[in-house]
Design a protein around this motif. Sequence first.
Motif, PDB file in Angstrom:
ATOM      1  N   LYS A  28       0.848  -1.204   0.000  1.00 51.28           N
ATOM      2  CA  LYS A  28       0.000   0.000   0.000  1.00 51.28           C
ATOM      3  C   LYS A  28       0.885   1.257   0.000  1.00 51.28           C
ATOM      4  N   ALA A  29       1.934   1.235   0.824  1.00 44.70           N
ATOM      5  CA  ALA A  29       2.836   2.391   0.869  1.00 44.70           C
ATOM      6  C   ALA A  29       3.606   2.519  -0.448  1.00 44.70           C
ATOM      7  N   LEU A  30       4.000   1.375  -1.016  1.00 46.12           N
ATOM      8  CA  LEU A  30       4.776   1.413  -2.259  1.00 46.12           C
ATOM      9  C   LEU A  30       3.940   1.872  -3.449  1.00 46.12           C
ATOM     10  N   ALA A  31       2.625   1.662  -3.337  1.00 43.59           N
ATOM     11  CA  ALA A  31       1.743   2.013  -4.460  1.00 43.59           C
ATOM     12  C   ALA A  31       1.820   3.504  -4.787  1.00 43.59           C
ATOM     13  N   ASN A  32       2.318   4.310  -3.845  1.00 40.75           N
ATOM     14  CA  ASN A  32       2.489   5.735  -4.136  1.00 40.75           C
ATOM     15  C   ASN A  32       3.622   5.974  -5.118  1.00 40.75           C
ATOM     16  N   TYR A  33       4.499   4.992  -5.242  1.00 46.00           N
ATOM     17  CA  TYR A  33       5.713   5.218  -6.044  1.00 46.00           C
ATOM     18  C   TYR A  33       5.875   4.275  -7.227  1.00 46.00           C
ATOM     19  N   CYS A  34       5.191   3.112  -7.210  1.00 41.49           N
ATOM     20  CA  CYS A  34       5.366   2.186  -8.340  1.00 41.49           C
ATOM     21  C   CYS A  34       4.066   1.416  -8.579  1.00 41.49           C
ATOM     22  N   ASP A  35       4.041   0.690  -9.683  1.00 44.53           N
ATOM     23  CA  ASP A  35       2.858  -0.076 -10.062  1.00 44.53           C
ATOM     24  C   ASP A  35       2.961  -1.447  -9.386  1.00 44.53           C
ATOM     25  N   ILE A  36       2.279  -1.603  -8.279  1.00 46.16           N
ATOM     26  CA  ILE A  36       2.455  -2.832  -7.498  1.00 46.16           C
ATOM     27  C   ILE A  36       1.127  -3.575  -7.338  1.00 46.16           C
ATOM     28  N   SER A 199      17.584 -16.012  -4.870  1.00 43.36           N
ATOM     29  CA  SER A 199      17.057 -14.652  -5.056  1.00 43.36           C
ATOM     30  C   SER A 199      18.186 -13.677  -5.355  1.00 43.36           C
ATOM     31  N   ASP A 200      17.811 -12.551  -5.924  1.00 43.15           N
ATOM     32  CA  ASP A 200      18.827 -11.547  -6.216  1.00 43.15           C
ATOM     33  C   ASP A 200      19.183 -10.748  -4.974  1.00 43.15           C
ATOM     34  N   ILE A 201      18.185 -10.548  -4.131  1.00 46.36           N
ATOM     35  CA  ILE A 201      18.406  -9.825  -2.874  1.00 46.36           C
ATOM     36  C   ILE A 201      17.592 -10.519  -1.791  1.00 46.36           C
ATOM     37  N   VAL A 202      18.149 -10.585  -0.606  1.00 46.51           N
ATOM     38  CA  VAL A 202      17.409 -11.138   0.527  1.00 46.51           C
ATOM     39  C   VAL A 202      17.288 -10.027   1.565  1.00 46.51           C
ATOM     40  N   THR A 203      16.092  -9.778   2.026  1.00 42.32           N
ATOM     41  CA  THR A 203      15.954  -8.778   3.087  1.00 42.32           C
ATOM     42  C   THR A 203      15.355  -9.438   4.327  1.00 42.32           C
ATOM     43  N   THR A 204      15.697  -8.864   5.468  1.00 40.11           N
ATOM     44  CA  THR A 204      14.999  -9.243   6.699  1.00 40.11           C
ATOM     45  C   THR A 204      14.309  -7.986   7.193  1.00 40.11           C
ATOM     46  N   VAL A 205      13.455  -8.176   8.170  1.00 36.53           N
ATOM     47  CA  VAL A 205      12.568  -7.080   8.530  1.00 36.53           C
ATOM     48  C   VAL A 205      13.123  -6.137   9.604  1.00 36.53           C
ATOM     49  N   SER A 206      14.383  -6.283   9.912  1.00 39.56           N
ATOM     50  CA  SER A 206      15.071  -5.266  10.723  1.00 39.56           C
ATOM     51  C   SER A 206      16.573  -5.432  10.529  1.00 39.56           C
ATOM     52  N   PRO A 207      17.334  -4.367  10.658  1.00 45.46           N
ATOM     53  CA  PRO A 207      18.793  -4.471  10.489  1.00 45.46           C
ATOM     54  C   PRO A 207      19.438  -5.383  11.529  1.00 45.46           C
ATOM     55  N   THR A 208      18.984  -5.309  12.769  1.00 47.63           N
ATOM     56  CA  THR A 208      19.615  -6.151  13.797  1.00 47.63           C
ATOM     57  C   THR A 208      19.365  -7.629  13.516  1.00 47.63           C
ATOM     58  N   TYR A 209      18.159  -7.962  13.074  1.00 48.51           N
ATOM     59  CA  TYR A 209      17.858  -9.372  12.767  1.00 48.51           C
ATOM     60  C   TYR A 209      18.745  -9.863  11.620  1.00 48.51           C
ATOM     61  N   ALA A 210      19.034  -8.980  10.664  1.00 51.34           N
ATOM     62  CA  ALA A 210      19.911  -9.382   9.548  1.00 51.34           C
ATOM     63  C   ALA A 210      21.279  -9.791  10.085  1.00 51.34           C
ATOM     64  N   LEU A 237      13.761  -2.087   8.388  1.00 51.04           N
ATOM     65  CA  LEU A 237      12.779  -2.135   9.480  1.00 51.04           C
ATOM     66  C   LEU A 237      11.360  -1.983   8.934  1.00 51.04           C
ATOM     67  N   ASN A 238      10.471  -2.858   9.386  1.00 51.46           N
ATOM     68  CA  ASN A 238       9.065  -2.725   9.004  1.00 51.46           C
ATOM     69  C   ASN A 238       8.468  -1.431   9.545  1.00 51.46           C
ATOM     70  N   GLY A 239       7.372  -1.047   8.963  1.00 52.09           N
ATOM     71  CA  GLY A 239       6.594   0.049   9.519  1.00 52.09           C
ATOM     72  C   GLY A 239       5.180  -0.460   9.766  1.00 52.09           C
ATOM     73  N   ILE A 240       4.306   0.423  10.188  1.00 56.49           N
ATOM     74  CA  ILE A 240       2.894   0.044  10.323  1.00 56.49           C
ATOM     75  C   ILE A 240       2.042   1.040   9.532  1.00 56.49           C
ATOM     76  N   SER A 456      10.727   3.276   5.320  1.00 53.13           N
ATOM     77  CA  SER A 456      11.066   1.895   4.948  1.00 53.13           C
ATOM     78  C   SER A 456      10.609   1.573   3.533  1.00 53.13           C
ATOM     79  N   ALA A 457       9.445   2.068   3.147  1.00 53.02           N
ATOM     80  CA  ALA A 457       8.968   1.801   1.782  1.00 53.02           C
ATOM     81  C   ALA A 457       9.961   2.383   0.785  1.00 53.02           C
ATOM     82  N   LYS A 458      10.525   3.525   1.133  1.00 54.02           N
ATOM     83  CA  LYS A 458      11.505   4.141   0.223  1.00 54.02           C
ATOM     84  C   LYS A 458      12.755   3.281   0.099  1.00 54.02           C
ATOM     85  N   ALA A 459      13.123   2.634   1.201  1.00 55.15           N
ATOM     86  CA  ALA A 459      14.304   1.759   1.153  1.00 55.15           C
ATOM     87  C   ALA A 459      14.045   0.581   0.209  1.00 55.15           C
TER      88      ALA A 459
END
Length: 653
Positions: A28-36, A199-210, A237-240, A456-459
């Motif tokens: 939903k947050a990304l929809a402001n910037y790309c076709d998702i 995968s080309d990139i792997v993300t986790t939902v917070s920097p410390t968890y990574a 980091l996730n957001g809400i 976070s969506a921008k990241a």
Amino acid sequence: MKVLFISSEIFPFAKSGGLGDVAASLPKALANYCDITSIMPLYTKIDTKKHNIIPTGLSFDFVVANIHYYFEVYQSQNILFLKDHNNLFNRSEMYGDFEDNDIRFGIFSYAVLEYIKASGLHYDILHINDWQSALIATLAKEHYFLSGKVVFTIHNLAYQGIFSKDSIDRLALKWDYFTPAVMEYHDNINLLKSAIAQSDIVTTVSPTYAKEIQTHQFGCDLENFITDNSYKLEGILNGIDYDEFSPNIDNNILYKYDSGNIEAKKANKRVLLEALFLHDENKPLFIFIGRFTAQKGIDQIIAALHILQYMPINIAILGSGEENYNHLLASLSGKYDNVSITIGYDEALARKLYASGDFLYMPSLYEPCGLNQMIAMRYGTIPIVREVGGLKDSVVDINQANQSQTPKGWGVTFQNSDAHAIIDATQRALALYENEDRYLECVKYDMNFDYSWHSSAKAYLELYHKLSSGWLPQRMIPTFEIPSGYSIDTLKTIAVNPKTLYTYWEVTPSLVEKYQTNYSDLKLKAFADGICIEETSLYDGNGNYYFYHEIDFKKVWTKIGFYTADGTFTTILSSNYFIAPNSKIIYAENIIWRNLDTDALLHKKFIFSHKYFYESQEYFSSGMLAKQHQRMEQSLKTFDASSTHNISKGAKS
Ligand code: ADP
């Protein structure tokens, strides 16, 4: 840019925890910037009428392992739903101990790709999440030949999608994937692992968890593998979603409020205490909301209740999960005057708790990100958290707020994972509560702290853009220092191209003479699928034994050894094996640090490290070292036990 976001759950249609929230709010947050567009299974439990989910008219079918699958595509706004006709998603629960979980989510992964094919659309990015859609990383590239980039997000490493290797045939996968570098895991398959590899990139939902998942404590037995792949690992980091989680618009709560009107929070608390049969609104209310599983620190909470019952506080617990915890907590319900326990999943009650609580417990043993603490802060409920994962990234102890380098929400934090730590933190929280000015300052600060998806969506967007413009993360190759007193040998097995195997033993020249004196006829041998395909004693005079060999093989490895007078072959050293030529690994290299002072060959006193090269991209893992070393020692033991081998070419090794 076109993005397909794939998840096994999306709130409000289906949610078991944070994944459901994130799969709703991040796109939903990304929809402001790309076709998702998002896509998920259409579980039969989903109320299509209520959510206005309608057929798109698109359907497709396909065959996997001789079974015919038929799917219809449904839609609600920019979320697509795949409705199956093979009884995959008509279960009592989304996830459970079902025998066909490999098929359920493996076929979902196929279906997503079949949808892409049927729709004729090109997606620049396929964003997959957790093990349920992990297979897409492999299928997209190697079965469907899609050019879009794959982003894989790990929301919880503990759930990996591990199945018997029979699933390879059940899901019509290539056996070439059954290697330690891709999918093989203790002779089973591991879907999460395969997505990390593919995968080309792997993300986790917070920097410390990574960072944490590269350690033994948090790595769930994949720490070495993840360390190997850390060059493509990033923590965001996730957001809400503030349209969803804001006390001034939340229809689940009676008295709406914001940071300028915190008095209304008290009114909510009054109503809730009565409903939960708790007394005295002047006492602070501590809440716990979450899945009942060891991860959430529920054992520590239960242990702490013995003491917390005597403190001037109220506690409200809401959750459900593993049966033993459900029973245990149900049995405790009513035991303590100041503790209310509700077993179940109740979104509305959860919101009421956030809106009424003064403090939120989150004593997690590990926490990839955690959303509860962010939701709590938004509702003016101060988090009491253990300093792990995303909790550490999002909450700083109020007493150390000034020292924090990055701005975070304020709360009470602790390190130990025991009941004492919770009791101690509760005492500190109580002291804060009694200091009304400071307490209110903390509440307001947290309510106004921005944990929306904004940054976070921008990241994520930045990652998408980089990937779609051709950028790919590169492995870093650390250099070695050879310990003093050691020489270095290299044993290489290389598929230089799909047709040619290159086997190479580079040994310190001064040692060759010694070896040749001691062992007369040193041999270098290459094996394929257990058969010796080539041997040589060809020495070039400069420390190199080598040969090329035409190949038509699968599993290859190399050995060094010698023939004794009676013609038996004694293996001194064996390389790791790899699968060629179709696997990602085309090159296995064993570096042997040999102590010059000992007759190392005979006593097998080596230090090993191992390199694999992937599609000519160099790869080295210092993280793998310990495990590889162990494995190599094990194989040396085996060779010791059966150190004589038949001389003839073609003999089984
Ligand atoms: P996880 O994904 O590990 O379960 P998170 O903190 O990431 O934990 O997300 C939990 C989400 O699920 C939050 O939105 C929380 O409010 C919600 N939740 C957890 N348990 C319950 C429950 N029993 N009833 C209602 N909501 C719940």
